[in-house]
Design an enzyme around this catalytic site. Structure first.
Site, mmCIF file in Angstrom:
data_model
loop_
_atom_site.group_PDB
_atom_site.id
_atom_site.type_symbol
_atom_site.label_atom_id
_atom_site.label_comp_id
_atom_site.label_asym_id
_atom_site.label_seq_id
_atom_site.Cartn_x
_atom_site.Cartn_y
_atom_site.Cartn_z
ATOM 1 C CG ASN A 37 47.649 43.263 40.930
ATOM 2 O OD1 ASN A 37 48.066 44.261 40.389
ATOM 3 N ND2 ASN A 37 48.110 42.864 42.083
ATOM 4 C CG ASP A 38 46.190 41.839 44.905
ATOM 5 O OD1 ASP A 38 46.411 41.131 43.928
ATOM 6 O OD2 ASP A 38 46.974 41.960 45.857
ATOM 7 C CD GLN A 54 47.885 46.797 44.500
ATOM 8 O OE1 GLN A 54 49.078 46.570 44.356
ATOM 9 N NE2 GLN A 54 47.451 47.889 45.127
ATOM 10 C CB SER A 98 46.984 44.759 48.426
ATOM 11 O OG SER A 98 46.822 44.423 47.067
ATOM 12 C CD1 TRP A 305 50.029 36.642 41.775
ATOM 13 C CD2 TRP A 305 50.723 38.076 40.201
ATOM 14 N NE1 TRP A 305 49.737 37.919 42.204
ATOM 15 C CE2 TRP A 305 50.150 38.813 41.258
ATOM 16 C CE3 TRP A 305 51.223 38.770 39.093
ATOM 17 C CZ2 TRP A 305 50.061 40.202 41.246
ATOM 18 C CZ3 TRP A 305 51.142 40.157 39.082
ATOM 19 C CH2 TRP A 305 50.568 40.860 40.149
HETATM 20 C C1 FRU Z 1 49.097 39.885 45.612
HETATM 21 C C2 FRU Z 1 50.141 40.985 45.661
HETATM 22 C C3 FRU Z 1 50.134 41.672 47.018
HETATM 23 C C4 FRU Z 1 50.706 43.026 46.724
HETATM 24 C C5 FRU Z 1 50.142 43.305 45.343
HETATM 25 C C6 FRU Z 1 51.085 44.052 44.437
HETATM 26 O O1 FRU Z 1 48.639 39.587 44.351
HETATM 27 O O2 FRU Z 1 51.419 40.467 45.352
HETATM 28 O O3 FRU Z 1 50.813 40.973 48.036
HETATM 29 O O4 FRU Z 1 50.290 43.963 47.677
HETATM 30 O O5 FRU Z 1 49.849 42.043 44.755
HETATM 31 O O6 FRU Z 1 50.449 44.456 43.255
#
Ligand code: FRU
Length: 508
Positions: A37-38, A54, A98, A305
């Site tokens: 992810n991020d 992530q 993140s 999400w």
């Molecule tokens: C955003 C988020 C962040 C967090 C991360 C967890 O997509 O929810 O706020 O740090 O992903 O994976």
């Protein structure tokens, strides 16, 4: 190196290298193995762009967060490096969330990330406690700082929540100081961006809340970024649980930008304009960088999400980054343009001018495929009433297609992946109100195997979506209801970069 990190590195080296480059996007970054992810720690260090992300290597679904790592010379050809962080300390036992990266004065790369630790509450429920932590490294290996955590609940303003305190984004400020923005859930007000300052990168002081949501755009905010551009200050953040406001802020999670001025003396941000950063389905949690040649470039997570958990675990990778986008401001709007280096991937060019379409669907010889950079200029037919609808359909076969369509009478541009092969009752369409002159509209579509990003009017708006249709669906067609004409210039995108020939962990 901790056992957890060693295990992650061994696992990804084995399973990541088994994923063939042909099964990944050509130039969008995807995870070495498993889940992404991020974007995190987007930076330029020792002559290369670094992108951390992530990461959960062991499954293509979200799990205890690690930091994956890749480097690139041009933001299009990525080389996977070993995982940078694993959850292996008491304060980040349940995840390394993140954060960002800077080059410390001693030449090391410094990461700041959110450590997550589960804590049993007096009523028996379990909640995540979030703190900010540091790690120092050489561009490959990182050591967590002995003084972690460097920011805890003690560094929150009154009304702040230690359960939602995350996503630190650092940057160098004036006179040798460092700044950092993080998000917090402010009691009763929703998301808040907090500003911190440091002189030595180790000790951070709360300067105050920069902006508070007051429940205007969604509820909690995530992943802030603050920078100056073309006479404005720009604050980017991603909101959870949004309610739509006309054509802005579709239901769910999405990224918005505030244009305005950051009062550096009072430490607050005066907002003049706010808009969605992307009007499509899949764009979240972006980070920006200032490139060595002075461009502000943004990359987001090209997912949503609400729809990212529909695949089976047999999928070897899941999640990809957006195209890097060059930012600028014109007429109070944040413009986004595909990174200019993308032109280096342009191969065969096919141009058709003044294609006249009346109530039919056509294919144009030479315009096809799933890696395309295609510019379309739509025009009314001056001899006829204004056309009703124009559509381009791609990733198309007998069974499947994905559509971008425009209705000039309503000024609405729509993306639609209902027929892309999805078997789920989830969001497949998004609409954006666009500016056009009597049916004249410019669109640039970038297709990269499993995605499409639509840049409207030279980047005034963008709509992004992933498209998971089997790669055998290669056709492109054009349709009009009513009478209109269009010009199209389509480049096939292909890779002749030396890394493409390399086996091993290079993605292309
Ligand atoms: C955003 C988020 C962040 C967090 C991360 C967890 O997509 O929810 O706020 O740090 O992903 O994976």
């Amino acid at each position: 190196m901790s056992e957890e990190l060693k295990r992650a590195r061994e696992y990804e080296a084995e399973f990541g290298s088994r994923i063939s480059a042909a099964d990944r996007p050509l130039f969008h970054l995807s995870p070495y193995a498993g889940w992404m992810n991020d974007p995190n720690g987007f930076s330029f260090y020792r002559g290369k762009y670094h992108m951390f992300y992530q990461y959960y290597p062991y499954d293509s679904h979200w799990g205890p967060m690690h930091w994956g790592h890749a480097v690139s010379a041009d933001l299009l050809h990525w080389e996977h490096l070993p995982a940078a962080l694993a959850p292996d300390r008491p304060y980040d036992h349940d995840g390394c969330f993140s954060g960002s990266a800077v080059t410390a004065p001693d030449g090391r790369q410094m990461l700041m990330y959110t450590g997550v630790r589960k804590e049993v509450q007096p009523d028996g429920s379990i909640r995540d406690v979030q703190t900010q932590n540091l790690a120092f490294g050489d561009g490959i290996d990182y050591e967590k700082y002995d003084g972690n955590p460097v920011l805890t609940e003690d560094d929150l303003p009154e009304g702040g929540s230690r359960f939602d305190f995350r996503d630190p984004k650092m940057w160098p400020c004036e006179d040798g100081r460092w700044c950092m923005a993080a998000v917090n859930d402010h009691f009763g007000e929703g998301g808040e961006v907090l500003l911190y300052e440091s002189r030595d990168l180790l000790h951070w002081t709360l300067m105050g809340p920069l902006v508070t949501n007051h429940n205007r755009i969604g509820l909690m905010w995530e992943c802030p970024d603050l920078f100056s551009l073309d006479g404005y200050d720009v604050l980017l953040a991603s909101a959870q649980d949004m309610l739509p406001k006309d054509f802005e802020y579709h239901n769910g999670n999405g990224t918005f930008y505030l244009l305005g001025h950051w009062d550096r003396v009072k430490g607050c941000f005066h907002t003049e304009v706010d808009h969605a950063a992307d009007y499509g389905i899949d764009f979240y949690a972006p980070q920006t960088i200032l490139t060595p040649d002075g461009r502000r470039v943004m990359i987001g997570w090209m997912q949503n999400w609400d729809t990212c958990n529909l695949h089976t675990s047999s999928v070897p990778w899941f999640g990809q980054m957006s195209l890097p986008r060059e930012l600028s401001i014109r007429d109070g709007i944040l413009y986004q343009q595909p990174l200019r280096e993308l032109e280096s991937l342009r191969k065969r060019n096919v141009v058709y001018r003044d294609v006249h379409l009346v109530d039919r669907e056509i294919r144009l010889e030479g315009v096809q495929g799933r890696t395309l950079d295609m510019t379309l200029e739509l025009e009314p037919d001056d001899e006829s009433p204004l056309y009703h609808r124009f559509a381009i359909r791609f990733a198309k076969s007998e069974q499947y297609q994905t559509t971008v369509s425009f209705r000039p009478h309503e000024s609405v541009l729509k993306i639609d992946r209902k027929f892309s092969g999805s078997r789920r009752a989830v969001i497949h369409q998004r609409r954006a109100k666009v500016r056009h002159r009597d049916g004249r509209l410019k669109l640039r579509l970038i297709l990269d195997r499993f995605s499409c990003e639509v840049f409207v009017n030279d980047g005034e708006q963008v709509l992004s979506m992933v498209v998971s249709t089997d790669l055998s669906a290669q056709e492109v067609s054009f349709f009009a209801a009513g009478s209109m004409r269009f010009h199209v210039s389509a480049y096939e995108l292909a890779d002749e970069h030396p890394a493409a020939a390399e086996a091993g962990n290079s993605q292309q």
